[in-house]
Write a protein that holds these residues in place. Structure first.
Motif, PDB file in Angstrom:
ATOM      1  N   ARG A  16      21.023   6.668  17.102  1.00 44.39           N
ATOM      2  CA  ARG A  16      20.313   5.862  16.124  1.00 44.39           C
ATOM      3  C   ARG A  16      19.019   6.578  15.739  1.00 44.39           C
ATOM      4  O   ARG A  16      18.235   6.963  16.584  1.00 44.39           O
ATOM      5  N   SER A  17      18.799   6.740  14.459  1.00 42.22           N
ATOM      6  CA  SER A  17      17.582   7.404  14.005  1.00 42.22           C
ATOM      7  C   SER A  17      16.993   6.617  12.856  1.00 42.22           C
ATOM      8  O   SER A  17      17.706   6.079  12.033  1.00 42.22           O
ATOM      9  N   CYS A  18      15.700   6.572  12.789  1.00 41.78           N
ATOM     10  CA  CYS A  18      14.998   5.804  11.769  1.00 41.78           C
ATOM     11  C   CYS A  18      14.831   6.679  10.532  1.00 41.78           C
ATOM     12  O   CYS A  18      14.004   7.575  10.500  1.00 41.78           O
ATOM     13  N   CYS A  19      15.669   6.437   9.531  1.00 38.79           N
ATOM     14  CA  CYS A  19      15.565   7.263   8.335  1.00 38.79           C
ATOM     15  C   CYS A  19      14.325   6.880   7.544  1.00 38.79           C
ATOM     16  O   CYS A  19      13.866   5.757   7.572  1.00 38.79           O
ATOM     17  N   SER A  20      13.790   7.840   6.819  1.00 43.80           N
ATOM     18  CA  SER A  20      12.553   7.592   6.071  1.00 43.80           C
ATOM     19  C   SER A  20      12.898   7.180   4.646  1.00 43.80           C
ATOM     20  O   SER A  20      13.776   7.740   4.009  1.00 43.80           O
ATOM     21  N   VAL A  47       9.354  -1.643  14.807  1.00 44.20           N
ATOM     22  CA  VAL A  47       9.932  -2.948  14.462  1.00 44.20           C
ATOM     23  C   VAL A  47      11.050  -2.778  13.443  1.00 44.20           C
ATOM     24  O   VAL A  47      12.121  -3.404  13.542  1.00 44.20           O
ATOM     25  N   ARG A  48      10.833  -1.937  12.463  1.00 40.03           N
ATOM     26  CA  ARG A  48      11.865  -1.690  11.453  1.00 40.03           C
ATOM     27  C   ARG A  48      13.106  -1.079  12.086  1.00 40.03           C
ATOM     28  O   ARG A  48      14.231  -1.474  11.766  1.00 40.03           O
ATOM     29  N   GLU A  49      12.899  -0.124  12.999  1.00 36.05           N
ATOM     30  CA  GLU A  49      14.061   0.493  13.638  1.00 36.05           C
ATOM     31  C   GLU A  49      14.818  -0.510  14.492  1.00 36.05           C
ATOM     32  O   GLU A  49      16.055  -0.516  14.515  1.00 36.05           O
ATOM     33  N   ALA A  59      24.879   4.392  12.483  1.00 37.95           N
ATOM     34  CA  ALA A  59      23.528   4.949  12.565  1.00 37.95           C
ATOM     35  C   ALA A  59      22.496   3.955  12.047  1.00 37.95           C
ATOM     36  O   ALA A  59      22.731   3.221  11.085  1.00 37.95           O
ATOM     37  N   CYS A  60      21.343   3.941  12.676  1.00 34.08           N
ATOM     38  CA  CYS A  60      20.269   3.032  12.296  1.00 34.08           C
ATOM     39  C   CYS A  60      19.895   3.217  10.826  1.00 34.08           C
ATOM     40  O   CYS A  60      19.736   4.334  10.342  1.00 34.08           O
ATOM     41  N   ALA A  61      19.794   2.088  10.130  1.00 31.58           N
ATOM     42  CA  ALA A  61      19.320   2.090   8.746  1.00 31.58           C
ATOM     43  C   ALA A  61      18.260   0.999   8.650  1.00 31.58           C
ATOM     44  O   ALA A  61      18.576  -0.165   8.412  1.00 31.58           O
TER      45      ALA A  61
END
Length: 481
Positions: A16-20, A47-49, A59-61
């Motif tokens: 999981r990755s926090c996309c920009s 918090v968003r992630e 995957a994290c969105a």
């Protein structure tokens, strides 16, 4: 082709990755704060992630902002604000879904509804209660203690009841008490533009109705794509006078599944009938520190009066014997029954423990009962031929079963085999007259199979409904359709 193709993913699978994304305009964020107050709005990356994924492997969105409304009026104001600015909206309950339903694939605002947790309109005489999105299954049953009633739909996780309605959830008790769909009497829905809809009319909780289109069923299973479910009026059930649970083992998968079909054909009013193949039984036994034979296994639970239960037990024992099953012993004390079901509910973690460091993906097909023995046996053989670790478990009383595929996401060859297997399994279920998802929902992962299942006309009809209620495609975009 990577597994993400069959799951409908555009990004990497697994980690999981926090996309920009470009942030929301400051004036818009301030407008959100004006509705719910500064403490109930966050744009913090962590918090968003946290709100950008569920329990699936998608995957994290992350969303661009998270809001915590505490009343239906605030949900309406926030929705109207987002609608006016064409900002996507994603509902969030407890985040226990399995198909990426909360992933904000187009950014926007995540509505975390967990702080709306009122339980109202309990009517013991009418067997009904109204709950807001922050109320979970366990919280409701705790609230009902002492009334002689309970809400039996049990997907395993302590999920939000409105979230369960949104995904059309079911679980172990569905064979006796049904899925969420027949157990939802009314829904209070905030539509994408902020209007308020009561799907059966304000304050109505009739057990049956034939007045116009069934709007309640339209929103059950809509996965947040048509509106926010801000209250659900649920059908309650009387607690059974007596309960008994047993475990039976069989010489083969076919014998265990055939036993399931015969129990149903004999009209034994079984409340739960769960299947574990020998790999799953061994994993669950070791994980829960219980001695279970390494064999195809059924867990059966009966509900009824004390007098009636004895006859049900006799019938069940005879059918098990006719299918070369083991001698059964019944657990009737709550502590012993709870221990058996805790073992069953730990199946996901037991499967992951088979290959530490690997990740899992759960399939979710459902087929007609008459086709279940053949489909399960064919799937079992397919797993073995593919060289995959995929213990099987399922609510076989409904024809619904899962393969818990445990694999190394860094191994392209194994990932390819998982992709090919899931594709064949979905097609096998559809060819048998079944569905690609019995209870997890479509989410991000099963959109391609939905076309095969419904056909172009079916999918076009769904798109027309979506366009009528959400013409700008702002409600949970990228899901289902």
């Amino acid at each position: 082709m990577a597994l993400r193709a069959v799951l409908g993913l555009g990004g990497a699978l697994g980690r999981r990755s926090c996309c920009s994304k470009p942030p929301l305009p400051p004036d818009f964020v301030e407008a959100l704060r004006a509705v719910v107050g500064d403490p109930n709005v966050s744009t913090a990356p962590a918090v968003r992630e946290q709100h950008g994924h569920d329990e699936s492997m998608h995957a994290c969105a992350p969303p661009d902002a998270v809001v915590w409304p505490q009343a239906v009026g605030q949900v309406q104001e926030l929705a109207a604000l987002c609608y006016s600015r064409h900002v996507p909206m994603v509902p969030f309950g407890t985040g226990t879904g399995l198909e990426g339903g909360v992933n904000a694939v187009q950014g926007g605002v995540c509505f975390d509804l967990s702080r709306m947790d009122a339980i109202t309109e309990l009517s013991v005489e009418d067997f009904s209660v109204a709950v807001e999105p922050g109320v979970t299954r366990k919280a409701l049953n705790s609230h009902l203690r002492g009334t002689g009633l309970w809400f039996p739909v049990d997907p395993g996780a302590d999920a939000s009841l409105c979230g369960m309605a949104a995904t059309g959830a079911s679980g172990t008790n569905a064979v006796r008490y049904g899925t969420m769909r027949p157990n939802v009497l009314n829904l209070r829905v905030v539509l994408p533009d902020g209007r308020l809809l009561h799907t059966a009319g304000p304050g109505r909780q009739a057990r049956k109705r034939a007045a116009g289109y069934d709007l309640t069923s339209l929103f059950v299973g809509s996965e947040g794509t048509l509106g926010f479910l801000t209250q659900a009026t649920l059908r309650l059930h009387p607690l059974p006078e007596a309960t008994a649970v047993t475990i039976a083992t069989f010489p083969s998968v076919r014998a265990a599944v055939a036993c399931t079909v015969q129990v149903l054909q004999a009209a034994v009013p079984v409340a739960r009938i769960e299947f574990l193949d020998e790999v799953m039984a061994d994993a669950c036994g070791r994980f829960s520190k219980m001695e279970l034979p390494v064999a195809a296994t059924l867990l059966l639970e009966l509900h009824g009066s004390r007098h009636g239960l004895a006859e049900q037990q006799r019938q069940t024992e005879e059918i098990v014997r006719l299918n070369d099953g083991s001698r059964v012993a019944w657990a009737e004390e709550p502590e012993e029954r709870g221990r058996l079901w805790a073992m069953r509910h730990s199946a996901w973690y037991a499967a992951l423990a088979l290959r530490p460091g690997c990740q899992g993906y759960s399939t979710d097909v459902c087929v007609p009962i008459s086709r279940l023995p053949d489909v399960v046996v064919e799937t079992k053989q397919d797993l073995q031929d593919s060289g995959l670790t995929g213990p099987m478990v399922g609510h076989v009383g409904d024809g619904n079963f899962h393969c818990l595929l445990i694999f190394d996401t860094q191994d392209p060859a194994e990932t390819q085999r998982v992709h090919a297997f899931t594709h064949r399994l979905g097609r096998r279920a559809l060819a048998a007259g079944g569905t690609c998802t019995g209870e997890h929902g479509v989410g991000l992962g099963k959109r391609a199979l939905l076309l095969e299942e419904l056909g172009q006309e079916g999918l076009d009809t769904m798109r027309s409904i979506k366009a009528a209620l959400d013409p700008h495609n702002l409600m949970n975009p990228g899901k289902v359709l």
